[in-house]
Motif scaffolding. Structure first.
Motif: not given
Length: 284
Positions: A31-33, A47-56, A195-199
């Motif tokens: 749950g951390r961006a 490297r080209t880093l592709i850095l996704p934010d997990t949903r939410g 950075q963290r989404a607790l849900p």
């Protein structure tokens, strides 16, 4: 920041950083961006880093159904991103809880991987322990000035039933997660609550039960090479847990970074990037 729409209409955010062949990097927390990954110790130089934010989390939308934040269901978001990027196959890196997600993705989409890099990964998704020998690792750091306070906080963290209940003790515990508790580590740890989404943290493993036998069968047939990188001083996973889990994969390189904790790219960027880039450059 770039965006895509996943399978259920949820908007997902990701950013790219660096130059070179793409490397898709899954953040943990859970749950951390992805911001906390930084440039992975300078790995973005090659490297080209592709850095996704997990949903939410971060720039990604909170889904209507929080159950879709469960680790096994997040596999579909990884696949949606791969498709969006137009990549037939990917080099995939997962850190911490993102390592669990990366293993589930590998089990489901082995034909889409060129390589799999697991950086201090959680083995919860495959039903293996991550803390074998943790007490010995903690005891070895007894001379540190923060040790007593961190151990007390660790006790509270272990007995907390939710991430929210553990949150008040997290910062006091954090020195145990870094090889060096210096200013850079303190700043990195202090950013966690923002950075963290607790849900998302709460739902990442909620009601998830791994089919361990099937997952191990699939991972044992994984056609791509795997780098399993552990920190000598990490607690989750310990180097011993990582060594035990290495048998999951038919073609695996186990690397234990000396004097490193859970974030080895912070503890020694040069060793970290040399290890990861050396592995990736050897993958045909």
């Amino acid at each position: 920041m770039e965006f895509l729409t996943s399978y259920d209409g949820t908007t997902l955010a990701f950013r790219t950083l660096g130059d070179g062949p793409p490397l898709l990097c899954l953040p943990g927390g859970p749950g951390r961006a992805a911001e906390y990954l930084g440039d992975l110790g300078g790995l973005s130089a090659t490297r080209t880093l592709i850095l996704p934010d997990t949903r939410g989390t971060g720039g990604s939308a909170m889904p209507a159904d929080l159950a879709t934040c469960r680790v096994d269901r997040l596999v579909a978001d990884v696949e949606a991103l791969r498709h969006h990027l137009g990549l037939d196959r990917v080099d995939l890196l997962g850190h911490s809880a993102g390592g669990s997600l990366a293993m589930l993705y590998a089990a489901a989409h082995a034909d889409r991987l060129t390589s799999l890099t697991l950086v201090t990964p959680s083995f919860a998704a495959v039903g293996l322990p991550s803390d074998t020998g943790a007490e010995e690792v903690i005891a070895a750091r007894a001379a540190e000035p923060w040790h007593a306070q961190a151990v007390a906080a660790y006790g509270h963290m272990k007995t907390a039933h939710t991430f929210a209940a553990a949150e008040p003790y997290r910062f006091a515990f954090e020195p145990l997660m870094y090889g060096r508790w210096d200013n850079a580590a303190r700043a990195h740890a202090a950013a966690d609550p923002v950075q963290r989404a607790l849900p998302v943290s709460e739902h990442y493993y909620k009601d998830y039960t791994p089919d361990s036998e099937e997952l191990r069968r699939r991972l044992d047939a994984l056609p791509c090479p795997v780098l399993l990188l552990a920190g000598e001083m990490d607690l989750w996973p310990t180097a011993k847990s990582a060594a035990d889990a290495a048998s999951l994969f038919p073609d695996v390189t186990l690397a234990v970074q000396p004097a490193a904790g859970h974030y080895p790219w912070l503890d020694d960027p040069d060793v970290f990037t040399t290890t990861v880039e050396g592995f990736l450059s050897g993958v045909s």
